[in-house]
Design a protein around this motif. Structure first.
Motif, PDB file in Angstrom:
ATOM      1  N   MET A   1       6.590 -39.995   3.929  1.00 30.00           N
ATOM      2  CA  MET A   1       7.674 -40.629   3.217  1.00 30.00           C
ATOM      3  C   MET A   1       8.227 -39.656   2.171  1.00 30.00           C
ATOM      4  SD  MET A   1       7.656 -44.355   1.665  1.00 30.00           S
ATOM      5  CE  MET A   1       7.900 -44.596  -0.033  1.00 30.00           C
ATOM      6  N   TYR A   2       9.540 -39.677   2.016  1.00 27.37           N
ATOM      7  CA  TYR A   2      10.158 -38.791   1.034  1.00 27.37           C
ATOM      8  C   TYR A   2       9.985 -39.347  -0.381  1.00 27.37           C
ATOM      9  CZ  TYR A   2      12.397 -35.972   4.593  1.00 27.37           C
ATOM     10  OH  TYR A   2      12.625 -35.127   5.645  1.00 27.37           O
ATOM     11  N   VAL A   3       9.603 -38.453  -1.280  1.00 27.22           N
ATOM     12  CA  VAL A   3       9.541 -38.782  -2.702  1.00 27.22           C
ATOM     13  C   VAL A   3      10.858 -38.368  -3.341  1.00 27.22           C
ATOM     14  CG1 VAL A   3       8.384 -38.248  -4.876  1.00 27.22           C
ATOM     15  CG2 VAL A   3       7.040 -38.548  -2.806  1.00 27.22           C
ATOM     16  N   CYS A   4      11.319 -37.195  -2.978  1.00 21.12           N
ATOM     17  CA  CYS A   4      12.567 -36.651  -3.523  1.00 21.12           C
ATOM     18  C   CYS A   4      13.539 -36.415  -2.366  1.00 21.12           C
ATOM     19  CB  CYS A   4      12.284 -35.343  -4.248  1.00 21.12           C
ATOM     20  SG  CYS A   4      13.756 -34.513  -4.868  1.00 21.12           S
TER      21      CYS A   4
ATOM     22  N   ASN B   1       3.311 -36.115   0.923  1.00 26.03           N
ATOM     23  CA  ASN B   1       2.231 -35.185   1.268  1.00 26.03           C
ATOM     24  C   ASN B   1       2.361 -33.866   0.511  1.00 26.03           C
ATOM     25  OD1 ASN B   1       0.956 -36.922   3.043  1.00 26.03           O
ATOM     26  ND2 ASN B   1       2.035 -36.143   4.834  1.00 26.03           N
ATOM     27  N   GLU B   2       3.579 -33.389   0.328  1.00 26.33           N
ATOM     28  CA  GLU B   2       3.779 -32.151  -0.427  1.00 26.33           C
ATOM     29  C   GLU B   2       3.373 -32.329  -1.889  1.00 26.33           C
ATOM     30  OE1 GLU B   2       7.424 -29.664   1.072  1.00 26.33           O
ATOM     31  OE2 GLU B   2       7.893 -31.810   1.289  1.00 26.33           O
ATOM     32  N   VAL B   3       3.675 -33.492  -2.448  1.00 22.20           N
ATOM     33  CA  VAL B   3       3.280 -33.774  -3.829  1.00 22.20           C
ATOM     34  C   VAL B   3       1.753 -33.830  -3.917  1.00 22.20           C
ATOM     35  CG1 VAL B   3       3.381 -35.452  -5.717  1.00 22.20           C
ATOM     36  CG2 VAL B   3       5.438 -34.948  -4.391  1.00 22.20           C
ATOM     37  N   HIS B   4       1.117 -34.495  -2.951  1.00 20.35           N
ATOM     38  CA  HIS B   4      -0.349 -34.557  -2.940  1.00 20.35           C
ATOM     39  C   HIS B   4      -0.954 -33.163  -2.801  1.00 20.35           C
ATOM     40  CE1 HIS B   4      -1.037 -38.849  -3.111  1.00 20.35           C
ATOM     41  NE2 HIS B   4      -0.107 -39.035  -2.185  1.00 20.35           N
TER      42      HIS B   4
ATOM     43  N   VAL C   1      11.254 -38.942 -10.437  1.00 21.22           N
ATOM     44  CA  VAL C   1      10.240 -38.625 -11.440  1.00 21.22           C
ATOM     45  C   VAL C   1       9.255 -39.781 -11.620  1.00 21.22           C
ATOM     46  CG1 VAL C   1       9.871 -38.094 -13.880  1.00 21.22           C
ATOM     47  CG2 VAL C   1      11.646 -36.899 -12.606  1.00 21.22           C
ATOM     48  N   ARG C   2       9.745 -41.020 -11.585  1.00 17.36           N
ATOM     49  CA  ARG C   2       8.835 -42.171 -11.707  1.00 17.36           C
ATOM     50  C   ARG C   2       7.851 -42.221 -10.549  1.00 17.36           C
ATOM     51  NH1 ARG C   2      12.158 -47.387 -13.946  1.00 17.36           N
ATOM     52  NH2 ARG C   2      12.407 -46.585 -16.063  1.00 17.36           N
ATOM     53  N   LYS C   3       8.315 -41.921  -9.350  1.00 21.97           N
ATOM     54  CA  LYS C   3       7.430 -41.910  -8.187  1.00 21.97           C
ATOM     55  C   LYS C   3       6.364 -40.833  -8.341  1.00 21.97           C
ATOM     56  CE  LYS C   3      11.090 -43.277  -5.010  1.00 21.97           C
ATOM     57  NZ  LYS C   3      11.932 -42.798  -3.916  1.00 21.97           N
TER      58      LYS C   3
END
Length: 58
Positions: free
Chosen positions: A1-4, A12-15, A42-44
């Motif tokens: 799922m996209y965060v940005c 997954n990239e953020v993790h 940013v909140r996500k």
């Protein structure tokens, strides 16, 4: 799922960033670009960071 959506950064990239040692939204932004445009993600990212901290301290 996209965060940005602006930078096409996935959850997954953020993790992966967090697993590599990122501890702040700024560090994640510097690595992935997420939050660098409209900043609506940013909140996500904060929520993901908080969940990650809770899992590592539990």
């Amino acid at each position: 799922m996209y965060v940005c959506v602006c930078r096409a950064v996935t959850e997954n990239e953020v993790h992966d960033c967090i697993a590599s040692g990122a501890k702040s939204v700024r560090q994640i932004r510097d690595t992935t670009g997420a939050g660098g445009d409209c900043a609506s993600c940013v909140r996500k990212i904060c929520a993901i960071l908080k969940r990650s901290e809770e899992l590592t301290t539990a």
